[in-house]
Enzyme design. Structure first.
Site, PDB file in Angstrom:
ATOM      1  N   GLU A  64     -10.781  -9.486   2.589  1.00 47.11           N
ATOM      2  CA  GLU A  64      -9.536  -9.120   3.268  1.00 47.11           C
ATOM      3  C   GLU A  64      -9.881  -9.049   4.743  1.00 47.11           C
ATOM      4  O   GLU A  64     -10.728  -8.234   5.159  1.00 47.11           O
ATOM      5  CB  GLU A  64      -9.007  -7.771   2.776  1.00 47.11           C
ATOM      6  CG  GLU A  64      -7.702  -7.403   3.493  1.00 47.11           C
ATOM      7  CD  GLU A  64      -7.117  -6.078   3.014  1.00 47.11           C
ATOM      8  OE1 GLU A  64      -7.381  -5.667   1.869  1.00 47.11           O
ATOM      9  OE2 GLU A  64      -6.402  -5.451   3.811  1.00 47.11           O
ATOM     10  N   GLU A 109      -8.588   0.383  -3.150  1.00 47.37           N
ATOM     11  CA  GLU A 109      -9.494   0.401  -1.987  1.00 47.37           C
ATOM     12  C   GLU A 109     -10.408   1.597  -2.146  1.00 47.37           C
ATOM     13  O   GLU A 109      -9.942   2.702  -2.462  1.00 47.37           O
ATOM     14  CB  GLU A 109      -8.690   0.578  -0.694  1.00 47.37           C
ATOM     15  CG  GLU A 109      -7.827  -0.593  -0.342  1.00 47.37           C
ATOM     16  CD  GLU A 109      -7.004  -0.296   0.920  1.00 47.37           C
ATOM     17  OE1 GLU A 109      -7.161   0.795   1.507  1.00 47.37           O
ATOM     18  OE2 GLU A 109      -6.214  -1.149   1.293  1.00 47.37           O
ATOM     19  N   ARG A 162      -9.513   8.045  -1.508  1.00 46.14           N
ATOM     20  CA  ARG A 162     -10.520   8.467  -0.528  1.00 46.14           C
ATOM     21  C   ARG A 162     -11.402   9.544  -1.124  1.00 46.14           C
ATOM     22  O   ARG A 162     -10.986  10.282  -2.023  1.00 46.14           O
ATOM     23  CB  ARG A 162      -9.831   8.985   0.747  1.00 46.14           C
ATOM     24  CG  ARG A 162      -9.027   7.915   1.464  1.00 46.14           C
ATOM     25  CD  ARG A 162      -8.522   8.432   2.805  1.00 46.14           C
ATOM     26  NE  ARG A 162      -9.590   8.522   3.767  1.00 46.14           N
ATOM     27  CZ  ARG A 162      -9.806   7.656   4.760  1.00 46.14           C
ATOM     28  NH1 ARG A 162      -8.998   6.637   4.939  1.00 46.14           N
ATOM     29  NH2 ARG A 162     -10.813   7.807   5.584  1.00 46.14           N
ATOM     30  N   HIS A 174      -5.628   3.632  -1.855  1.00 43.89           N
ATOM     31  CA  HIS A 174      -6.969   3.961  -1.385  1.00 43.89           C
ATOM     32  C   HIS A 174      -7.314   5.348  -1.929  1.00 43.89           C
ATOM     33  O   HIS A 174      -6.684   6.336  -1.536  1.00 43.89           O
ATOM     34  CB  HIS A 174      -6.990   3.948   0.144  1.00 43.89           C
ATOM     35  CG  HIS A 174      -8.348   4.151   0.752  1.00 43.89           C
ATOM     36  ND1 HIS A 174      -8.581   3.973   2.099  1.00 43.89           N
ATOM     37  CD2 HIS A 174      -9.543   4.509   0.223  1.00 43.89           C
ATOM     38  CE1 HIS A 174      -9.857   4.219   2.366  1.00 43.89           C
ATOM     39  NE2 HIS A 174     -10.460   4.554   1.237  1.00 43.89           N
ATOM     40  N   HIS A 176      -3.816  -4.685   7.556  1.00 41.13           N
ATOM     41  CA  HIS A 176      -3.973  -3.542   8.456  1.00 41.13           C
ATOM     42  C   HIS A 176      -3.159  -3.728   9.718  1.00 41.13           C
ATOM     43  O   HIS A 176      -3.398  -4.658  10.477  1.00 41.13           O
ATOM     44  CB  HIS A 176      -5.435  -3.250   8.818  1.00 41.13           C
ATOM     45  CG  HIS A 176      -5.659  -1.771   9.012  1.00 41.13           C
ATOM     46  ND1 HIS A 176      -5.177  -1.092  10.107  1.00 41.13           N
ATOM     47  CD2 HIS A 176      -6.251  -0.853   8.224  1.00 41.13           C
ATOM     48  CE1 HIS A 176      -5.491   0.187   9.980  1.00 41.13           C
ATOM     49  NE2 HIS A 176      -6.131   0.364   8.845  1.00 41.13           N
ATOM     50  N   GLY A 192       1.186  -1.473   4.313  1.00 33.13           N
ATOM     51  CA  GLY A 192       1.619  -0.140   3.910  1.00 33.13           C
ATOM     52  C   GLY A 192       2.521   0.541   4.916  1.00 33.13           C
ATOM     53  O   GLY A 192       3.714   0.728   4.697  1.00 33.13           O
ATOM     54  N   HIS A 193       1.958   0.901   6.063  1.00 38.57           N
ATOM     55  CA  HIS A 193       2.632   1.792   6.999  1.00 38.57           C
ATOM     56  C   HIS A 193       4.004   1.285   7.426  1.00 38.57           C
ATOM     57  O   HIS A 193       4.985   2.044   7.434  1.00 38.57           O
ATOM     58  CB  HIS A 193       1.727   2.024   8.214  1.00 38.57           C
ATOM     59  CG  HIS A 193       2.226   3.088   9.126  1.00 38.57           C
ATOM     60  ND1 HIS A 193       2.995   2.804  10.229  1.00 38.57           N
ATOM     61  CD2 HIS A 193       2.099   4.426   9.089  1.00 38.57           C
ATOM     62  CE1 HIS A 193       3.316   3.941  10.835  1.00 38.57           C
ATOM     63  NE2 HIS A 193       2.777   4.938  10.164  1.00 38.57           N
ATOM     64  N   HIS A 213       1.007   6.254   1.744  1.00 40.35           N
ATOM     65  CA  HIS A 213       1.839   7.178   2.529  1.00 40.35           C
ATOM     66  C   HIS A 213       2.832   7.947   1.671  1.00 40.35           C
ATOM     67  O   HIS A 213       3.290   9.022   2.067  1.00 40.35           O
ATOM     68  CB  HIS A 213       2.571   6.441   3.646  1.00 40.35           C
ATOM     69  CG  HIS A 213       1.655   5.992   4.745  1.00 40.35           C
ATOM     70  ND1 HIS A 213       0.825   6.861   5.414  1.00 40.35           N
ATOM     71  CD2 HIS A 213       1.427   4.776   5.271  1.00 40.35           C
ATOM     72  CE1 HIS A 213       0.135   6.186   6.315  1.00 40.35           C
ATOM     73  NE2 HIS A 213       0.472   4.922   6.247  1.00 40.35           N
ATOM     74  N   ASN A 219       0.861  -1.189   0.000  1.00 39.85           N
ATOM     75  CA  ASN A 219       0.000   0.000   0.000  1.00 39.85           C
ATOM     76  C   ASN A 219       0.902   1.246   0.000  1.00 39.85           C
ATOM     77  O   ASN A 219       1.704   1.433   0.917  1.00 39.85           O
ATOM     78  CB  ASN A 219      -0.903  -0.025   1.240  1.00 39.85           C
ATOM     79  CG  ASN A 219      -1.833   1.169   1.281  1.00 39.85           C
ATOM     80  OD1 ASN A 219      -1.403   2.299   1.079  1.00 39.85           O
ATOM     81  ND2 ASN A 219      -3.097   0.936   1.553  1.00 39.85           N
ATOM     82  N   ARG A 254      -7.344  12.916   0.153  1.00 35.41           N
ATOM     83  CA  ARG A 254      -6.299  13.459   1.047  1.00 35.41           C
ATOM     84  C   ARG A 254      -4.905  12.968   0.667  1.00 35.41           C
ATOM     85  O   ARG A 254      -3.925  13.603   1.016  1.00 35.41           O
ATOM     86  CB  ARG A 254      -6.607  13.127   2.509  1.00 35.41           C
ATOM     87  CG  ARG A 254      -6.456  11.672   2.852  1.00 35.41           C
ATOM     88  CD  ARG A 254      -6.502  11.445   4.340  1.00 35.41           C
ATOM     89  NE  ARG A 254      -7.856  11.575   4.864  1.00 35.41           N
ATOM     90  CZ  ARG A 254      -8.258  10.934   5.967  1.00 35.41           C
ATOM     91  NH1 ARG A 254      -7.418  10.175   6.634  1.00 35.41           N
ATOM     92  NH2 ARG A 254      -9.483  11.070   6.400  1.00 35.41           N
ATOM     93  N   THR A 304      -7.030   6.507   9.550  1.00 40.76           N
ATOM     94  CA  THR A 304      -6.923   5.398   8.599  1.00 40.76           C
ATOM     95  C   THR A 304      -8.206   4.581   8.743  1.00 40.76           C
ATOM     96  O   THR A 304      -9.030   4.875   9.608  1.00 40.76           O
ATOM     97  CB  THR A 304      -5.671   4.543   8.889  1.00 40.76           C
ATOM     98  OG1 THR A 304      -5.610   3.463   7.952  1.00 40.76           O
ATOM     99  CG2 THR A 304      -5.679   3.967  10.298  1.00 40.76           C
ATOM    100  N   THR A 305      -8.378   3.572   7.898  1.00 45.60           N
ATOM    101  CA  THR A 305      -9.588   2.755   7.971  1.00 45.60           C
ATOM    102  C   THR A 305      -9.688   2.148   9.372  1.00 45.60           C
ATOM    103  O   THR A 305      -8.740   1.532   9.839  1.00 45.60           O
ATOM    104  CB  THR A 305      -9.524   1.627   6.913  1.00 45.60           C
ATOM    105  OG1 THR A 305      -9.103   2.189   5.681  1.00 45.60           O
ATOM    106  CG2 THR A 305     -10.869   0.964   6.744  1.00 45.60           C
ATOM    107  N   ARG A 324       3.417  18.925   0.731  1.00 42.81           N
ATOM    108  CA  ARG A 324       3.972  20.113   0.077  1.00 42.81           C
ATOM    109  C   ARG A 324       3.160  20.528  -1.149  1.00 42.81           C
ATOM    110  O   ARG A 324       3.497  21.509  -1.807  1.00 42.81           O
ATOM    111  CB  ARG A 324       5.424  19.849  -0.348  1.00 42.81           C
ATOM    112  CG  ARG A 324       6.397  19.884   0.810  1.00 42.81           C
ATOM    113  CD  ARG A 324       6.596  21.312   1.307  1.00 42.81           C
ATOM    114  NE  ARG A 324       7.352  21.344   2.527  1.00 42.81           N
ATOM    115  CZ  ARG A 324       8.668  21.563   2.593  1.00 42.81           C
ATOM    116  NH1 ARG A 324       9.377  21.745   1.502  1.00 42.81           N
ATOM    117  NH2 ARG A 324       9.267  21.603   3.755  1.00 42.81           N
TER     118      ARG A 324
END
Ligand code: PXP
Length: 243
Positions: free
Chosen positions: A156, A75, A50, A48, A192, A214-215, A15, A12, A54, A105-106, A23
């Site tokens: 998932e 997503e 959204r 994702h 997640h 992801g994170h 990020h 993912n 964002r 986050t979700t 920026r």
């Protein structure tokens, strides 16, 4: 010894887009990041889109559809706008997730059982468009059964609660849900909150074939890449410019 079945990793890259949006410029570009992930062996790229845009932008989705060589997993929330975007761009896979504007986050799985009608409608439209559909659900029997009833190809399993509270009870819920999903012919993914340590017990759950992470990967990339980035800038300064 019997070789473990291959498990796939979808990275993912939201990020990367978050950093770019900080920026409002063009770097780092998630399209570039996706190519690096694939070159490093990622089996798929997850983004994702959204409703508030964002991080990932429509432009990213369109370019990634053209450039991703593995699978592109989008997503998105269950809304008319998002279904129209997906049917227009046609990513390989859509994962339907709940979405709240204020969340970082979700936060939870999709309540498929509580909204079977609209979810089934969205799944039907996406599948008719040739898109593989996965539903992000909590590891609960009624949600897995509802995902099957909604006509999804895959689920998932939301691993967030287990990551926050890694005890036997949460693990059991994941194991049971994965087994149930496999028994009704749903492809089983999980994701997640997974990191380089807490993924270990999940690797032993045979029905899980794919992880969405992801994170922790992007966090590690920032730290493992920082030394080289500083060396590169020192070299530019020492050379009087240019890289
Ligand atoms: N799966 C879903 C459905 C998600 O919403 C997210 C977060 O965007 C992830 C997996 C990845 O979670 P993490 O960034 O904690 O690895």
């Amino acid at each position: 010894m019997i070789a473990a079945k291959k498990k796939l990793l979808c990275v993912n890259i939201d990020h990367v887009a978050t950093l770019r949006q900080a920026r409002g410029g063009v770097e780092p570009d998630p399209v570039h990041a996706a190519a690096i992930c694939e070159a490093a062996g990622a089996d798929g790229i997850t983004i994702h889109l959204r409703e508030d845009r964002r991080h990932i932008q429509d432009r990213d989705l369109r370019l990634l559809k053209q450039t991703v060589q593995t699978t592109l997993n989008l997503e998105m929330a269950v809304t008319g706008e998002m279904t129209a975007v997906a049917l227009d761009v046609k990513p390989h896979k859509v994962t339907l997730v709940p979405e709240r504007r204020q969340e970082l986050t979700t936060e939870g799985g999709l309540d498929v059982a509580g909204a079977l009608g609209p979810i089934r409608l969205a799944v039907d439209k996406l599948r008719e468009g040739g898109i593989h559909v996965s539903l992000f659900v909590d590891p609960e029997e009624h949600q897995v059964r509802a995902a099957k009833a909604a006509g999804a190809n895959a689920i998932e399993i939301h691993t967030g609660p287990w990551c926050h509270n890694p005890g036997g009870r949460e693990l059991r819920r994941i194991i049971d849900s994965a087994a149930l999903a496999q028994s009704v012919d749903l492809v089983v993914c999980a994701g997640h909150g997974l990191n380089y340590r807490n993924i270990q017990p999940l690797l032993e759950i045979e029905p899980i074939v794919e992880f969405n992470i992801g994170h922790s990967i992007i966090s590690r990339a920032v730290l493992t890449g920082l030394e080289q980035a500083v060396r590169d800038m020192k070299a530019v300064i020492a050379a009087g410019g240019g890289l």
